[in-house]
Design a protein around this motif. Structure first.
Motif, PDB file in Angstrom:
ATOM      1  N   LEU A  37       0.689  -1.242  -0.075  1.00 12.16           N
ATOM      2  CA  LEU A  37      -0.083  -0.079  -0.051  1.00 12.16           C
ATOM      3  C   LEU A  37       0.719   1.284  -0.040  1.00 12.16           C
ATOM      4  O   LEU A  37       1.855   1.242   0.738  1.00 12.16           O
ATOM      5  N   PRO A  38       0.620   2.484  -0.911  1.00 13.74           N
ATOM      6  CA  PRO A  38       1.330   3.517  -0.967  1.00 13.74           C
ATOM      7  C   PRO A  38       1.275   4.291   0.386  1.00 13.74           C
ATOM      8  O   PRO A  38       0.270   4.073   1.223  1.00 13.74           O
ATOM      9  N   PRO A  39       2.011   5.215   0.758  1.00 12.68           N
ATOM     10  CA  PRO A  39       1.964   6.300   1.814  1.00 12.68           C
ATOM     11  C   PRO A  39       0.776   7.110   1.552  1.00 12.68           C
ATOM     12  O   PRO A  39       0.046   7.155   0.443  1.00 12.68           O
ATOM     13  N   TYR A  40       0.334   7.485   2.852  1.00  9.06           N
ATOM     14  CA  TYR A  40      -0.901   8.199   2.581  1.00  9.06           C
ATOM     15  C   TYR A  40      -0.726   9.613   2.004  1.00  9.06           C
ATOM     16  O   TYR A  40       0.452   9.976   1.969  1.00  9.06           O
ATOM     17  N   THR A  41      -1.713  10.321   1.585  1.00  5.00           N
ATOM     18  CA  THR A  41      -1.364  11.546   0.620  1.00  5.00           C
ATOM     19  C   THR A  41      -1.045  12.746   1.511  1.00  5.00           C
ATOM     20  O   THR A  41      -0.860  13.723   0.788  1.00  5.00           O
ATOM     21  N   GLY A  42      -1.632  12.827   2.665  1.00  5.29           N
ATOM     22  CA  GLY A  42      -1.823  14.229   3.488  1.00  5.29           C
ATOM     23  C   GLY A  42      -0.145  14.578   4.185  1.00  5.29           C
ATOM     24  O   GLY A  42       0.473  13.809   4.269  1.00  5.29           O
ATOM     25  N   PRO A  43      -0.386  15.691   4.833  1.00  7.20           N
ATOM     26  CA  PRO A  43       0.859  16.071   5.271  1.00  7.20           C
ATOM     27  C   PRO A  43       1.199  15.575   6.728  1.00  7.20           C
ATOM     28  O   PRO A  43       2.520  15.399   7.064  1.00  7.20           O
ATOM     29  N   HIS A  44       0.177  14.746   7.293  1.00  6.09           N
ATOM     30  CA  HIS A  44       0.569  14.229   8.651  1.00  6.09           C
ATOM     31  C   HIS A  44       0.930  12.736   8.524  1.00  6.09           C
ATOM     32  O   HIS A  44       0.155  12.032   7.671  1.00  6.09           O
ATOM     33  N   GLU A  45       1.376  12.489   9.737  1.00  7.16           N
ATOM     34  CA  GLU A  45       1.764  11.060   9.738  1.00  7.16           C
ATOM     35  C   GLU A  45       0.157  10.256  10.515  1.00  7.16           C
ATOM     36  O   GLU A  45      -0.392  11.061  11.112  1.00  7.16           O
ATOM     37  N   VAL A  46       0.023   8.921  10.255  1.00  3.00           N
ATOM     38  CA  VAL A  46      -1.217   8.560  10.794  1.00  3.00           C
ATOM     39  C   VAL A  46      -1.254   7.770  11.915  1.00  3.00           C
ATOM     40  O   VAL A  46      -0.256   6.649  11.790  1.00  3.00           O
ATOM     41  N   GLY A  47      -1.947   7.771  12.819  1.00  6.18           N
ATOM     42  CA  GLY A  47      -2.039   6.786  13.944  1.00  6.18           C
ATOM     43  C   GLY A  47      -3.123   5.837  13.728  1.00  6.18           C
ATOM     44  O   GLY A  47      -4.319   6.332  13.143  1.00  6.18           O
ATOM     45  N   ILE A  48      -3.047   4.482  14.123  1.00  3.88           N
ATOM     46  CA  ILE A  48      -4.218   3.663  13.792  1.00  3.88           C
ATOM     47  C   ILE A  48      -4.557   2.768  15.082  1.00  3.88           C
ATOM     48  O   ILE A  48      -3.711   2.385  16.008  1.00  3.88           O
ATOM     49  N   LEU A  49      -5.750   2.674  15.431  1.00  5.14           N
ATOM     50  CA  LEU A  49      -6.112   1.932  16.550  1.00  5.14           C
ATOM     51  C   LEU A  49      -7.475   1.129  16.382  1.00  5.14           C
ATOM     52  O   LEU A  49      -8.395   1.685  15.785  1.00  5.14           O
ATOM     53  N   ASP A  50      -7.433  -0.272  16.699  1.00  2.87           N
ATOM     54  CA  ASP A  50      -8.664  -0.861  16.667  1.00  2.87           C
ATOM     55  C   ASP A  50      -9.528  -0.867  17.843  1.00  2.87           C
ATOM     56  O   ASP A  50      -8.548  -1.118  18.881  1.00  2.87           O
ATOM     57  N   VAL A  51     -10.473  -0.507  18.021  1.00  5.83           N
ATOM     58  CA  VAL A  51     -11.220  -0.443  19.381  1.00  5.83           C
ATOM     59  C   VAL A  51     -12.377  -1.177  19.147  1.00  5.83           C
ATOM     60  O   VAL A  51     -13.141  -1.041  18.258  1.00  5.83           O
TER      61      VAL A  51
END
Ligand SMILES: *[C@@H]1O[C@H](CO)[C@@H](O)[C@H](O)[C@H]1NC(C)=O
Length: 504
Positions: A37-51
């Motif tokens: 999967l390519p990097p995300y397109t926006g300026p911020h790094e992304v956090g991920i959490l399954d809740v």
């Protein structure tokens, strides 16, 4: 003749069977069979959490599963995946952080689920489905930082400061706040440090993680996105985890699996599923409220091996007047339904994004008072089907959007129904072969993301940019003359047809 018998002797079967597997491995390891999967397109790094959290138990519909006699539509827990912007230096493109495997674990749950969708209940054959999934999907990981802290309030203000007239004043305020401690800063910046939210609902046979690139990219532009893992029997399979450690497996359901009085027809099942999905959307918004109220500390994450450290950091950080609902296919039909009577107390939604609203998921809700963006794939717009006795699907969607105060209806040419999912990024050549798309899958996703973010920004500040600023270019799409089908270029260079824009 004995020949036939010999041909299928267990030894031969084993021999050819193992040869097939060895061959498969070779092909798999030697060819770039799947792409990361390519990097995300926006300026911020992304956090991920399954809740997964407990919610107020309620029965949406009394129908039971024939196989076990269990209730099918009892809401017990809510499961979502959160994608959100984090404060971290950008990671190099070739060294993306791995949040988790793209396929939900255990893979056999999903493999068996897809087999059951094809009416295959024989375990060895179900294992073939699991093998295929593993073969195609096991190498793929979702990029992101698991449970990383949410981007800090001053940082958010700094990064967004240039999009308002009083940008300089905000920059000054934020940089003063950065000098103080984090928590204090969040309080004193007040509303300025809050983030808009998106709730996403997946399509039939889909899963919440099937859209990770689209959703993670929206998060990387500064949004807190919750992708719901629906337990309405529309996905391949899911597990409900209880607080006492017990769990319940839940498969895809079809009309013939259901016991109810009177018997359920397809339309009844869809009604029950859409009502169940709406309850899950409400609970997601409720979770946003709890997180914003600082209850993150008390939320127990029931998802096995999923942490919860970042949840208290959402206190006072969500803009609860900026919640948008989005969905694909069945989920788009559900999103439109959730917009009925919105904004309301239980559904404080400021707008909706519908990607390929379902052609067979039930009639579409027309009573919508908030802005709506309908984006269709080329295939969805091109191939016409009759829609519940109301005419061609394209025409029905056009009329629904035209009837609104603020609605857009646009088509991304060269794409197909799954183009907004991760599938064409992971197995591009299979998807191209099967769906006949002509637009590069990465470009297609970039366009979907750009226009979605432009629409989300419009909801916040009323400014129209990019494709949503365009006039109508193709009023009747595939139903009119070919020469009246004008196009407008998106930011990534692809062609959009604009069918409906707001009157004002
Ligand atoms: C919060 O959302 C509302 C409604 O979209 C908007 O008017 C307001 O500016 C937002 N606040 C921030 C800080 O973005």
């Amino acid at each position: 003749m004995v020949f036939g018998l010999r041909r299928f002797s267990p030894r031969r079967f084993l021999f050819f069977g193992s040869a097939f597997f060895v061959f498969g491995f070779l092909v798999y390891s030697l060819t770039p069979f799947t792409e990361p999967l390519p990097p995300y397109t926006g300026p911020h790094e992304v956090g991920i959490l399954d809740v997964e959290t407990e919610v107020k138990r309620r029965v949406i519909n009394e129908a039971k599963l024939k196989e076990t006699g269990e209730r099918l539509f009892e809401l017990e827990t809510l499961a979502i995946t959160l994608y959100y912007p984090v404060s971290m230096p950008p990671t190099p493109r070739n060294n993306q952080p791995h949040a988790r495997p793209w396929l939900p674990q255990p893979i056999s749950l999903i493999g068996t689920g897809y087999a059951r969708m094809c009416h295959i209940y024989f375990p060895p054959l179900q294992a073939v489905f699991t093998f295929l999934l593993w073969f195609l999907g096991s190498k793929t990981v979702i990029p992101g930082h698991v449970d990383a802290p949410l981007i800090s309030a001053p940082e958010k203000v700094l990064l967004n400061a240039n999009d308002g007239p009083d940008g300089m004043a905000k920059i000054m305020l934020a940089s003063q706040e950065v000098a103080k401690g984090e928590n204090e800063a969040a309080g004193e910046l007040g509303d300025l440090g809050t983030l808009p939210c998106v709730v996403f609902t997946h399509g039939m046979a889909g899963m919440s993680q099937s859209y990770s690139h689209y959703l993670g990219s929206i998060a990387s532009h500064g949004y807190v996105v919750a992708a719901v893992e629906h337990r309405d029997g529309s996905g391949p399979g899911t597990i409900v985890h209880y607080a006492d450690g017990k769990e319940r497996k839940f498969w895809h359901i079809q009309v013939q699996d259901i016991e109810s009085e009177p018997p359920m027809k397809l339309a009844d099942l869809q009604k029950a599923q859409l009502a169940y999905r709406e309850a899950e959307l409400e609970e997601t918004i409720n979770l946003f409220r709890r997180l914003n109220a600082g209850e993150g500390m008390d939320i127990r994450n029931l998802k096995p091996e999923s942490p919860e450290e970042s949840l208290p950091g959402f206190k006072n950080r969500l803009n609860l007047s900026a919640i948008t609902v989005a969905g694909h296919s069945y989920g788009a039909t559900g999103a439109l339904q959730a917009l009925k009577n919105a904004p309301s107390k239980s559904m404080p939604i400021n707008g909706g994004i519908a990607l390929d609203p379902g052609k067979g998921s039930g009639p579409l809700n027309k009573e919508i008072d908030v802005p709506l963006l309908v984006m269709q794939s080329g295939q969805w717009t091109e191939k016409q089907t009759q829609f519940y006795g109301q005419g061609w699907h394209f025409d029905v969607v056009r009329k629904v959007v035209e009837g609104m105060k603020e609605g857009w209806f646009i088509t991304l040419t060269g794409t197909a129904h799954p183009s907004c999912t991760d599938a064409p990024l992971i197995v591009p050549w299979i998807m191209k072969l099967v769906t006949g798309t002509t637009l590069n899958p990465r470009v297609a996703l970039k366009e979907y993301i750009d226009v979605s973010v432009e629409f989300l920004e419009f909801l916040r500040n009323g400014d129209k940019k990019g494709v949503i600023k365009s006039d109508v270019t193709s009023p009747t799409g595939p139903l009119g003359d070919a020469e009246k089908r004008g196009k407008v270029k998106g930011k990534a260079g692809a062609d959009w047809e604009v069918h409906v824009v707001p009157q004002t």
